[in-house]
Every structure is written in structure tokens, then in C-alpha cells.
Design an enzyme around this catalytic site. Sequence first.
Site, PDB file in Angstrom:
ATOM      1  N   GLY A  70       0.816  -1.212   0.000  1.00  0.00           N
ATOM      2  CA  GLY A  70       0.000   0.000   0.000  1.00  0.00           C
ATOM      3  C   GLY A  70       0.848   1.261   0.000  1.00  0.00           C
ATOM      4  O   GLY A  70       0.535   2.235  -0.698  1.00  0.00           O
ATOM      5  N   SER A  71       1.922   1.263   0.751  1.00  0.00           N
ATOM      6  CA  SER A  71       2.757   2.464   0.844  1.00  0.00           C
ATOM      7  C   SER A  71       3.331   2.834  -0.521  1.00  0.00           C
ATOM      8  O   SER A  71       3.275   3.996  -0.932  1.00  0.00           O
ATOM      9  CB  SER A  71       3.907   2.248   1.829  1.00  0.00           C
ATOM     10  OG  SER A  71       3.400   1.963   3.116  1.00  0.00           O
ATOM     11  N   ASN A 151      -7.851   3.939   8.801  1.00  0.00           N
ATOM     12  CA  ASN A 151      -7.310   2.747   9.441  1.00  0.00           C
ATOM     13  C   ASN A 151      -7.425   2.761  10.960  1.00  0.00           C
ATOM     14  O   ASN A 151      -7.368   1.720  11.590  1.00  0.00           O
ATOM     15  CB  ASN A 151      -5.844   2.538   9.039  1.00  0.00           C
ATOM     16  CG  ASN A 151      -5.018   3.802   9.095  1.00  0.00           C
ATOM     17  OD1 ASN A 151      -5.394   4.823   8.526  1.00  0.00           O
ATOM     18  ND2 ASN A 151      -3.913   3.768   9.791  1.00  0.00           N
ATOM     19  N   GLN A 179      -7.647   0.000   3.584  1.00  0.00           N
ATOM     20  CA  GLN A 179      -8.534  -0.586   4.598  1.00  0.00           C
ATOM     21  C   GLN A 179      -9.864  -1.038   3.997  1.00  0.00           C
ATOM     22  O   GLN A 179     -10.607  -1.799   4.627  1.00  0.00           O
ATOM     23  CB  GLN A 179      -8.811   0.425   5.719  1.00  0.00           C
ATOM     24  CG  GLN A 179      -7.610   0.686   6.617  1.00  0.00           C
ATOM     25  CD  GLN A 179      -7.227  -0.492   7.486  1.00  0.00           C
ATOM     26  OE1 GLN A 179      -8.073  -1.270   7.927  1.00  0.00           O
ATOM     27  NE2 GLN A 179      -5.949  -0.640   7.749  1.00  0.00           N
ATOM     28  N   SER A 199      -3.568  -3.146  -0.510  1.00  0.00           N
ATOM     29  CA  SER A 199      -2.470  -3.946   0.035  1.00  0.00           C
ATOM     30  C   SER A 199      -3.000  -5.305   0.487  1.00  0.00           C
ATOM     31  O   SER A 199      -3.989  -5.380   1.214  1.00  0.00           O
ATOM     32  CB  SER A 199      -1.868  -3.201   1.230  1.00  0.00           C
ATOM     33  OG  SER A 199      -0.898  -4.009   1.844  1.00  0.00           O
ATOM     34  N   HIS A 201      -2.009  -7.667   2.556  1.00  0.00           N
ATOM     35  CA  HIS A 201      -1.988  -8.201   3.929  1.00  0.00           C
ATOM     36  C   HIS A 201      -3.116  -7.652   4.792  1.00  0.00           C
ATOM     37  O   HIS A 201      -3.283  -8.069   5.930  1.00  0.00           O
ATOM     38  CB  HIS A 201      -0.613  -8.013   4.577  1.00  0.00           C
ATOM     39  CG  HIS A 201      -0.267  -6.618   4.995  1.00  0.00           C
ATOM     40  ND1 HIS A 201      -0.370  -6.193   6.295  1.00  0.00           N
ATOM     41  CD2 HIS A 201       0.191  -5.559   4.293  1.00  0.00           C
ATOM     42  CE1 HIS A 201       0.040  -4.934   6.374  1.00  0.00           C
ATOM     43  NE2 HIS A 201       0.375  -4.520   5.178  1.00  0.00           N
ATOM     44  N   THR A 237      11.672  -7.774 -11.182  1.00  0.00           N
ATOM     45  CA  THR A 237      10.993  -9.044 -11.461  1.00  0.00           C
ATOM     46  C   THR A 237       9.781  -9.189 -10.551  1.00  0.00           C
ATOM     47  O   THR A 237       9.873  -8.963  -9.348  1.00  0.00           O
ATOM     48  CB  THR A 237      11.981 -10.221 -11.261  1.00  0.00           C
ATOM     49  OG1 THR A 237      13.100  -9.988 -12.113  1.00  0.00           O
ATOM     50  CG2 THR A 237      11.332 -11.552 -11.583  1.00  0.00           C
ATOM     51  N   CYS A 324       2.175   2.117  13.080  1.00  0.00           N
ATOM     52  CA  CYS A 324       3.296   2.938  12.611  1.00  0.00           C
ATOM     53  C   CYS A 324       3.628   4.021  13.632  1.00  0.00           C
ATOM     54  O   CYS A 324       4.756   4.465  13.698  1.00  0.00           O
ATOM     55  CB  CYS A 324       2.953   3.583  11.289  1.00  0.00           C
ATOM     56  SG  CYS A 324       1.960   2.552  10.241  1.00  0.00           S
TER      57      CYS A 324
HETATM   58  C1  LIG Z   1      -1.636  -0.536   6.072  1.00  0.00           C
HETATM   59  C2  LIG Z   1      -1.972   0.723   5.374  1.00  0.00           C
HETATM   60  C3  LIG Z   1      -1.111   1.283   4.414  1.00  0.00           C
HETATM   61  C4  LIG Z   1       0.249   0.704   4.132  1.00  0.00           C
HETATM   62  O1  LIG Z   1       0.189  -0.504   3.435  1.00  0.00           O
HETATM   63  P1  LIG Z   1       1.489  -1.446   3.408  1.00  0.00           P
HETATM   64  O2  LIG Z   1       1.131  -2.529   2.463  1.00  0.00           O
HETATM   65  O3  LIG Z   1       1.702  -1.925   4.784  1.00  0.00           O
HETATM   66  O4  LIG Z   1       2.608  -0.594   2.885  1.00  0.00           O
HETATM   67  C5  LIG Z   1      -1.510   2.417   3.760  1.00  0.00           C
HETATM   68  N1  LIG Z   1      -2.699   2.987   4.016  1.00  0.00           N
HETATM   69  C6  LIG Z   1      -3.553   2.485   4.923  1.00  0.00           C
HETATM   70  C7  LIG Z   1      -4.861   3.145   5.137  1.00  0.00           C
HETATM   71  C8  LIG Z   1      -3.220   1.336   5.637  1.00  0.00           C
HETATM   72  O5  LIG Z   1      -4.063   0.850   6.537  1.00  0.00           O
END
Ligand SMILES: *Cc1c(COP(=O)(O)O)cnc(C)c1O
Length: 395
Positions: A70-71, A151, A179, A199, A201, A237, A324
Site C-alpha cells: 500500500g505504501s 485505518n 482498509q 495492500s 496483507h 521481477t 506505525c
Molecule cells: C496498512 C496501510 C497502508 C500501508 O500498506 P502497506 O502494504 O503496509 O505498505 C496504507 N494505508 C492504509 C490506510 C493502511 O491501513
Amino acid sequence: MFVYADNAATTKISKAALDAMMPAFETYYGNPSSLHTTGQEAAEQLLAARQSVAENLGAEAREIYFTSGGSEADNQAIRTGAILGAKKGKKHIISTAFEHHAVLHTLNKLEKEGFEITLLDVHKSGIITAQEVANAIREDTCLVTIMFANNEIGSIEPIAEIGAVCKEKGVLFHTDAVQAAGHLKIDVKEMNIDMLSLSAHKFHGPKGVGALYCRKGILLQNLIEGGAQERGKRAGTENLPAILGMAKALDDACGKIDENAKYVSAMRDRLIEGLSKIPHSIVNGDTEKRLPGNVNMCFEGIEGESLLLWLDANGIEASSGSACTSGSLDPSHVLLAIGLPHEVAHGSLRLSLCEENTPEEVEYIIETVPKVVDYLRNISPVWESLEKGEISHVI
Ligand SMILES: *Cc1c(COP(=O)(O)O)cnc(C)c1O
């Protein structure tokens, strides 16, 4: 009892997603850029994953770019909006004060590079209106970036309305949907979203993989230079195992979106009802427009960190502020953005549930949290002063 209630920080990978990854290690180990059979088999798997992710967002396969999470997707989308805007002499960006740091820190950097940033007030509810976005848009606005759902406090923004405003005014619209993806219905076309980050995870996929949807016609700018992967927009890759796991996890989550939301939000509401009985507590965020799994509360007179450690000792894993920011002593920027005073924001607790949690676990949390809050208040000098009337209650 052990309860994992920190699903907004990360989720446990599902068995199905894990199973979907294995063939990429064992069979489709070729480089998708290689011309031989093993490489081309990997390329086929990559394409199928891209199509699947696209379908679940209402996008086309060629509008999906795989990233490291996500970042990275947030960084790339925002940089793209800024670079394309600057080419036309437009250097104003609109966002909110309670975005994820992947967005806020990128905006801080752009500000130092000469962009002007307007951060909209998110009010006590954590929800802005499309009208407020419309009012903030200027001649030189190049990008609006507003998260789909927060989040920490779970509030859900009126994304389709904001999308319509941005379309009408001809301003690019990015949303951090990390989210929301897999938890709320998303249709990028219907919602007029130009760029969207997700993202894996956060919806039971593997860590370190995400996607950026970028509407065709927008010249996505690359952060990473190198090979021609992802149509030249993201070199390196491809992480095929993770991408296959993400596609499977997203497809599963989207297939059960209503069912999961119903089950999880019932537990959320029960949790809020049970914990609200604690005196001098408040629920943060909106009660209606809220992520199905999100509970966020503040308890006066205690420190969120102590609460977390004591809950952990009782088998309950939760969070205070975002993962974070935990580790720093500053209270959460999100809670400050919704107007909470520092001393209240310090006593925050976020419990984030998923469909693997059970009503029994929720009852255990409802039994345990008041005991821990009581214990901590009894040893807290701040609480003593509140009780003596030396300082007055804020909540
Ligand atoms: C977790 C999160 C991110 C970051 O995602 P990563 O895959 O951990 O880099 C960005 N934005 C929100 C709203 C998140 O909850």
C-alpha cells in the site's frame, strides 16, 4: 483465551491464499519476462492474477500495476498526480489531516518541493463531504487524495460523491483504499476513481504486495527505474508468489463481502455496546459509516500503551493509535485530527475484528477490558487528580 483483534494492522494469511502461492514457487518459477515455456507459464499466471484483481475492482487488467504494498502504491499515485500537474503549472493538492503516513509524508515532501497542500478538516465524525472538497478545488489543483476508509477510527468517506466532484472539475482523484479493499464494495468506474491503492496483507493475503489501479489514459510515473515490467511503470521481477496469493485473497474476500460485513459488524456493535459502559469513555469515529471490524475508544486517565500491554498479558492483542505511530510518544495524528485533546488521545484503544473472530471472543474482551481499565485507573496519578476534582473530566 487468545484473541487476535489487530486486523487493521495486518491479517493472518488465509489457507487458500497460501495454497495459491505454492505453485509459483514449485511450478511457475520462471521469470515472466523470459521467452521460454517456463517463463511464459509464469506470465500467464501473472496475467490471470491481474485480470482477477481488476474484475474485483471493476477495472481492466491493463489498469492494474502490482507494487510492494500500500505504501508504494500511495507514493506512486501521489507522485504521478504531482508530476502531471506540475507539467501544466498546477501545483496544489488536496487531502485530509488523517491520512496514512504513506500519504502524509509524501505530501510533506512535495510541499518542500514547492507544491501547496490543503489538508481538509475531518470533523469529529472523521467524515468529510464532497461539497468541502468542491469548495477547496482551485484553478491550480492537480490532485485530490482522500482515503476510502480510515485505518484507526474506521470512518468511511463518501468516495463516489468525491469522485463525481473531481471528475466534473477535471482534477485527478486518488484514494488510499488499503482498509477498504476486500471489506467494502469498490467499483472504480462507478465511483469515478482515477487511482486507487490496496495492500494484500489487510485482507488475508501475503505481506509485501499490493496494487495500484491507474485509469487508462493517465500517464503513470515510475518510482523505480529498471526493466520493462508492469508495462514500464514499475521495474523489478514480479513477485509472482505474492501476487497469486493476493489475487486469491481478494477474490475470496470480495466473494463474501456482504456475508462477512454482516457477521463482523454485529460483533463490532456488540463490542462497542459492551465497552461503552465503562465510565468516562468515548467511541471515536462515526457509528454508521464505519468499517465492519473497527472499534476505537478512549478511556480517560490511562495510557493506551499500558492498556495494550495488560490486555496482551490477558491474551488480547489490540492496538493503540496505528502500528506505525506506536513506539513514538506522540498521540495518534488521527485522533488529534478529529479534535481529541492530547490527554484523551493518549488513552486510546483500537480493536479490529475479522470474520475469524467469534462472539465468544468478543464477550471475553467485554469482560476483560473494564477490569484492566479499572486496575490502571487505580494506579494512575492522573485518575486520582480527576477523582479528587483537582482537574476536570474531559469525557
Ligand atoms: C496498512 C496501510 C497502508 C500501508 O500498506 P502497506 O502494504 O503496509 O505498505 C496504507 N494505508 C492504509 C490506510 C493502511 O491501513
